[in-house]
Write a protein that holds these residues in place. Structure first.
Motif, PDB file in Angstrom:
ATOM      1  N   ALA A 146     150.345  26.154  56.993  1.00  0.00           N
ATOM      2  CA  ALA A 146     151.438  25.534  56.239  1.00  0.00           C
ATOM      3  C   ALA A 146     151.758  26.348  54.984  1.00  0.00           C
ATOM      4  CB  ALA A 146     151.065  24.103  55.863  1.00  0.00           C
ATOM      5  N   GLU A 147     150.721  26.901  54.364  1.00  0.00           N
ATOM      6  CA  GLU A 147     150.948  27.735  53.180  1.00  0.00           C
ATOM      7  C   GLU A 147     151.768  28.976  53.520  1.00  0.00           C
ATOM      8  OE1 GLU A 147     147.209  28.605  51.398  1.00  0.00           O
ATOM      9  OE2 GLU A 147     146.840  26.530  50.758  1.00  0.00           O
ATOM     10  N   LEU A 151     153.584  26.163  59.761  1.00  0.00           N
ATOM     11  CA  LEU A 151     153.479  24.766  60.169  1.00  0.00           C
ATOM     12  C   LEU A 151     153.981  23.917  59.006  1.00  0.00           C
ATOM     13  CD1 LEU A 151     149.962  24.561  61.909  1.00  0.00           C
ATOM     14  CD2 LEU A 151     152.198  24.532  63.028  1.00  0.00           C
ATOM     15  N   ARG A 152     154.281  22.667  59.308  1.00  0.00           N
ATOM     16  CA  ARG A 152     154.798  21.765  58.282  1.00  0.00           C
ATOM     17  C   ARG A 152     153.664  21.285  57.375  1.00  0.00           C
ATOM     18  NH1 ARG A 152     155.516  16.299  59.000  1.00  0.00           N
ATOM     19  NH2 ARG A 152     155.275  16.539  61.266  1.00  0.00           N
ATOM     20  N   ARG A 153     153.936  21.196  56.082  1.00  0.00           N
ATOM     21  CA  ARG A 153     152.952  20.633  55.156  1.00  0.00           C
ATOM     22  C   ARG A 153     152.842  19.137  55.406  1.00  0.00           C
ATOM     23  NH1 ARG A 153     151.468  23.927  50.846  1.00  0.00           N
ATOM     24  NH2 ARG A 153     152.705  25.846  50.645  1.00  0.00           N
ATOM     25  N   LEU A 154     151.620  18.656  55.521  1.00  0.00           N
ATOM     26  CA  LEU A 154     151.415  17.242  55.820  1.00  0.00           C
ATOM     27  C   LEU A 154     150.802  16.524  54.628  1.00  0.00           C
ATOM     28  CD1 LEU A 154     149.863  17.475  59.422  1.00  0.00           C
ATOM     29  CD2 LEU A 154     152.268  17.189  58.796  1.00  0.00           C
ATOM     30  N   PRO A 155     151.271  15.308  54.326  1.00  0.00           N
ATOM     31  CA  PRO A 155     150.595  14.494  53.313  1.00  0.00           C
ATOM     32  C   PRO A 155     149.150  14.244  53.735  1.00  0.00           C
ATOM     33  CG  PRO A 155     152.723  13.553  53.912  1.00  0.00           C
ATOM     34  CD  PRO A 155     152.442  14.635  54.909  1.00  0.00           C
ATOM     35  N   THR A 219     154.360  19.019  67.249  1.00  0.00           N
ATOM     36  CA  THR A 219     154.657  17.810  66.470  1.00  0.00           C
ATOM     37  C   THR A 219     154.671  18.086  64.973  1.00  0.00           C
ATOM     38  OG1 THR A 219     152.336  17.075  66.274  1.00  0.00           O
ATOM     39  CG2 THR A 219     153.551  16.401  68.251  1.00  0.00           C
ATOM     40  N   ILE A 220     154.107  19.227  64.557  1.00  0.00           N
ATOM     41  CA  ILE A 220     154.105  19.550  63.120  1.00  0.00           C
ATOM     42  C   ILE A 220     154.725  20.926  62.868  1.00  0.00           C
ATOM     43  CG2 ILE A 220     152.151  18.063  62.540  1.00  0.00           C
ATOM     44  CD1 ILE A 220     150.372  20.572  62.550  1.00  0.00           C
ATOM     45  N   ALA A 221     155.562  21.371  63.807  1.00  0.00           N
ATOM     46  CA  ALA A 221     156.258  22.646  63.608  1.00  0.00           C
ATOM     47  C   ALA A 221     157.209  22.519  62.425  1.00  0.00           C
ATOM     48  CB  ALA A 221     157.021  23.025  64.871  1.00  0.00           C
ATOM     49  N   PRO A 222     157.432  23.607  61.673  1.00  0.00           N
ATOM     50  CA  PRO A 222     158.317  23.532  60.497  1.00  0.00           C
ATOM     51  C   PRO A 222     159.776  23.326  60.894  1.00  0.00           C
ATOM     52  CG  PRO A 222     157.639  25.799  60.933  1.00  0.00           C
ATOM     53  CD  PRO A 222     156.857  24.928  61.875  1.00  0.00           C
TER      54      PRO A 222
END
Length: 222
Positions: A146-147, A151-155, A219-222
């Motif tokens: 994610a950095e 990938l998407r940053r997740l809470p 499911t968490i692709a940017p």
């Protein structure tokens, strides 16, 4: 039988080998003595009973697994894994993880712990700690990619749920994969102990695990 020098560790490893073939419950002290080519009475110089040996074997398994990392240092030295595509990076880590457990003594340790986890709370705790290690490794990978905006940053809560979800599936698939290979190994006793584990990785089964991995990452692709 001539005199042979044995240690607690050699006896534990013999127990793991015998239990791999017959199960821990079905393995007798005589089986272990025969494997080591010693007299059964010699085992009592190290363990007072089979129960004591069983407990010591679980401690040995736990200690050994503590040194096994989900993300190998050589693959991710200086964070180099994050320079790759997220899908390729995850595949590389997962392939190494599974192949590691295909080799001795982790193969025997894995099958011992995961066979006994249904009957012994300490074995269940070892298996649970393995799962937690995978969860933390997955969370670390997701944050690292994610950095790099791969990938998407997740809470925090979503990352925890995703890691638990992913880890549970991966652990289940690894369990099935290794148990299937155990049966292949057991059905080929003529191979000899040294070559039993030279069987190639099951590419089709591994590809199935990769397909599930890709589905999770989408499911968490940017």
């Amino acid at each position: 039988m001539g005199r042979k020098r044995i240690s607690r560790e050699k006896i534990i490893n013999a127990f793991l080998f015998c239990a791999f073939d017959k199960s821990a419950g079905a393995t007798s002290l005589q089986d272990i003595a025969d494997f080591l080519e010693i007299k059964k009475a010699s085992l009592y110089n190290h363990f007072g009973s089979k129960d004591e040996m069983y407990d010591a074997t679980l401690v040995y398994c736990s200690d050994y697994l503590n040194f096994v990392n989900f993300i190998p240092e050589d693959i991710n030295r200086d964070g180099k894994i994050y320079e790759e595509d997220a899908y390729d990076g995850f595949r590389k880590i997962i392939k190494r993880h599974i192949q590691l457990y295909e080799n001795e003594p982790l193969f025997q340790i894995f099958t011992f712990v995961h066979s006994e986890k249904y009957f012994n709370k300490n074995a269940a705790e070892i298996a649970e700690n393995e799962l937690i290690k995978i969860e933390r490794g997955i969370a670390e990978l997701v944050k690292g990619f994610a950095e790099k905006e791969k990938l998407r940053r997740l809470p925090h809560d979503e990352l925890r749920r995703f890691s638990e979800w992913f880890a549970a599936t991966l652990a289940q698939q690894t369990d099935l994969y290794i148990m299937r290979k155990k049966e292949i190994v057991r059905q080929n006793p003529e191979s000899g102990a040294g070559s039993l584990f030279s069987l190639p990785t099951d590419a089709y089964a591994l590809e199935d695990i990769f397909s599930q991995t890709d589905a999770y990452l989408k499911t968490i692709a940017p």
